[in-house]
Design a protein around this motif. Structure first.
Motif, PDB file in Angstrom:
ATOM      1  N   LEU A 205      -0.484   6.000  -8.703  1.00 27.53           N
ATOM      2  CA  LEU A 205      -1.540   5.912  -9.567  1.00 27.53           C
ATOM      3  C   LEU A 205      -1.599   4.355  -9.994  1.00 27.53           C
ATOM      4  N   TYR A 206      -0.386   3.760 -10.157  1.00 32.98           N
ATOM      5  CA  TYR A 206      -0.543   2.152 -10.201  1.00 32.98           C
ATOM      6  C   TYR A 206      -1.374   1.661  -8.767  1.00 32.98           C
TER       7      TYR A 206
ATOM      8  N   VAL B  18      -4.766  13.627 -11.237  1.00 32.99           N
ATOM      9  CA  VAL B  18      -6.105  13.101 -11.108  1.00 32.99           C
ATOM     10  C   VAL B  18      -7.275  14.101 -10.218  1.00 32.99           C
ATOM     11  N   GLY B  19      -8.420  14.206 -10.647  1.00 32.80           N
ATOM     12  CA  GLY B  19      -9.278  14.931 -10.234  1.00 32.80           C
ATOM     13  C   GLY B  19     -10.822  14.404 -10.643  1.00 32.80           C
ATOM     14  N   SER B  20     -11.614  15.482 -10.778  1.00 37.11           N
ATOM     15  CA  SER B  20     -13.043  15.379 -10.911  1.00 37.11           C
ATOM     16  C   SER B  20     -13.593  14.183 -11.924  1.00 37.11           C
TER      17      SER B  20
ATOM     18  N   MET C  67       0.742  -1.100  -0.012  1.00 40.26           N
ATOM     19  CA  MET C  67       0.118   0.000   0.083  1.00 40.26           C
ATOM     20  C   MET C  67       0.762   1.222   0.033  1.00 40.26           C
ATOM     21  N   ALA C  68       0.384   2.253  -0.894  1.00 40.43           N
ATOM     22  CA  ALA C  68       1.299   3.567  -0.830  1.00 40.43           C
ATOM     23  C   ALA C  68       1.274   4.299   0.248  1.00 40.43           C
TER      24      ALA C  68
ATOM     25  N   LEU D 189       2.175  -2.185 -16.453  1.00 42.64           N
ATOM     26  CA  LEU D 189       1.304  -1.632 -16.604  1.00 42.64           C
ATOM     27  C   LEU D 189       0.220  -2.095 -15.579  1.00 42.64           C
ATOM     28  N   PRO D 190      -0.614  -1.571 -14.722  1.00 42.57           N
ATOM     29  CA  PRO D 190      -1.771  -1.959 -14.069  1.00 42.57           C
ATOM     30  C   PRO D 190      -2.738  -2.736 -15.210  1.00 42.57           C
ATOM     31  N   ARG D 191      -3.309  -3.877 -14.890  1.00 42.73           N
ATOM     32  CA  ARG D 191      -4.289  -4.462 -15.728  1.00 42.73           C
ATOM     33  C   ARG D 191      -5.273  -3.603 -16.203  1.00 42.73           C
TER      34      ARG D 191
END
Length: 341
Positions: free
Chosen positions: A59-60, A18-20, A1-2, A141-143
C-alpha cells in the motif's frame, strides 16, 4: 519496488483491501492506472472485480507510485476530496449519521482499529479535539496518504455540518512541496511533526451534523460489528499484540498487563493464545522493538537515546544492550553501515 504478487493471493500479516474505489480516484484524477501499478510492483489486474488485499508495504508503494506519477500537482488534496464525496463505505455512512464530529471519528476509529492496520486516535479535551491518524505496523506514513486523510476528515466535517470549518492545526510527517493549494483548502497552519493529526476547536467538533440519523446508524451497526468480528478472527494473537505495542510503547506501557487490558483479555489467556502460535510475550515484544529500532535508525536522525525512549526503555543503556543481542553491534555502528540503508 515491491515484488509483484499474483492477484487473489492474500499477503501474510496485516493487509488492506483495494478495489474499485481506487479505480475511481485514478479516473477522476486522470492518472494512468497501469503505469501506477507497474511502478508500485503490483499486478496489473489488482483493482479489477472486487479488488484484492495487499500488504501495508505494498500500500505504501502504491501511494508513492501515485505521487511519482502525478508529479507536482496537489494529488493528495484532490484524492481526499474524491474519497470524501464518492466512496460508498458502510463505516463512513455510519459515521456521517453521527450527531457530531467527536462521535463520528470515535466510531470510525473503532472500526479502523479492528479491521485493519490503521486507526484514528481521538483526544477530546475541553477546548479542542485532536484526531490522529496512524499505522500500527509501520510508524511512518506516505505523504499522499497522510495529506489525503487530513483532507478527507476536514471535507467530511464541512459537508456533514454544512459549516465552513477551519481547523486549528494540521500536523504532517512531511509537508507537501507546493503548500499553497493545501493552505487554501485547510486555511490553518500546516506543521511538520512526527504525528499525522487534525486539531479542531471544541465548538467545531461538537457542531451538530445535519446528516445525523440514529435509525440509519442502527441499521449499519450490526453489519459493522460483524465485519469487525470477522476481522478479529483473521488476525493472529501475535499480530494483535504487535499492533497494541506499537501504540503503547512510546508511552512507556510495556507490560503484558498493559497489552492484555488493551486487547480486553486476561494475561493468562494472552499467554495461552501466544503459546498456541509457538511464540511468547517476550519474543513478540523483542521482535517489535527490534523492527522499530531498525526503522527509526534507518529513516530518522533521532539519537539512540531518543529511539530507546520511543521503544519504552527506561534506561538509555537498555537499548544498547538489546541492540547488541539483536544485531551484534551498536546502534551507531549499525546506522553507519551503508548495507543497512
Amino acid at each position: 519496488m515491491a515484488a509483484s504478487r499474483r492477484v487473489g493471493t492474500r499477503p501474510e500479516g496485516p493487509s488492506v483491501h483495494v478495489g474499485s474505489a481506487w479505480r475511481l480516484v485514478f479516473r477522476d484524477l486522470a492518472l494512468d492506472e497501469t503505469a501506477i501499478l507497474k511502478r508500485a510492483g503490483l499486478p496489473p489486474k489488482l483493482l479489477q472485480g472486487d479488488g484484492s488485499h495487499i500488504s501495508v508495504d505494498e500500500l505504501y508503494a502504491l501511494h508513492e507510485a501515485v505521487e511519482a506519477e502525478a508529479g507536482p500537482s496537489a494529488v493528495a488534496l484532490r484524492a481526499g476530496t474524491v474519497w470524501s464525496t464518492e466512496l460508498f463505505d458502510p463505516a463512513i455512512f455510519a459515521a456521517i449519521c453521527s450527531p457530531n464530529m467527536n462521535v463520528a471519528t470515535t466510531r470510525l476509529g473503532e472500526f479502523k482499529r479492528l479491521v485493519g492496520p490503521f486507526s484514528l486516535e481521538v483526544d477530546i479535551a475541553p477546548e479542542t479535539t485532536r484526531i490522529r491518524y496512524l499505522c500500527r505496523v509501520r510508524p511512518d506514513l506516505p505523504r499522499t496518504l497522510a495529506l489525503s486523510e487530513m483532507a478527507f476528515l476536514v471535507g467530511f466535517a464541512r459537508r456533514a455540518t454544512r459549516e465552513d470549518i477551519t481547523p486549528r492545526q494540521v500536523s504532517l510527517p512531511r509537508l507537501p512541496e507546493d503548500l499553497a493549494p493545501y493552505q487554501s483548502f485547510f486555511r490553518c497552519p500546516l506543521v511538520e511533526d512526527s504525528a499525522c493529526a487534525l486539531t479542531l476547536a471544541a465548538r467545531d467538533a461538537e457542531l451538530p451534523f445535519l446528516t445525523h440519523n440514529e435509525r440509519v446508524w442502527e441499521s449499519f451497526e450490526p453489519s459493522l460489528r460483524r465485519r469487525m468480528a470477522d476481522a478479529r478472527e483473521t488476525r493472529s494473537t501475535s499480530e494483535e499484540v504487535e499492533a497494541a505495542l506499537l501504540e503503547l510503547l512510546p508511552s512507556g506501557r510495556t507490560q503484558m498487563t498493559d497489552v492484555a487490558k488493551e486487547l480486553r483479555v486476561g494475561t493468562r489467556t494472552l499467554q495461552r493464545r501466544l503459546a498456541a502460535e509457538n511464540t511468547t510475550w517476550l519474543e513478540v515484544l523483542n521482535n517489535t522493538r527490534e523492527r522499530l529500532a531498525r526503522h527509526y535508525l534507518e529513516t530518522t536522525r533521532m539519537s539512540p537515546a531518543e529511539v530507546g525512549f520511543l521503544l519504552g526503555f527506561e534506561d538509555p543503556n537498555s537499548l544498547f544492550r538489546a541492540f547488541q543481542r539483536w544485531t551484534g553491534t551498536t546502534p551507531e555502528s549499525w546506522r553507519a553501515d551503508p548495507s543497512n540503508s
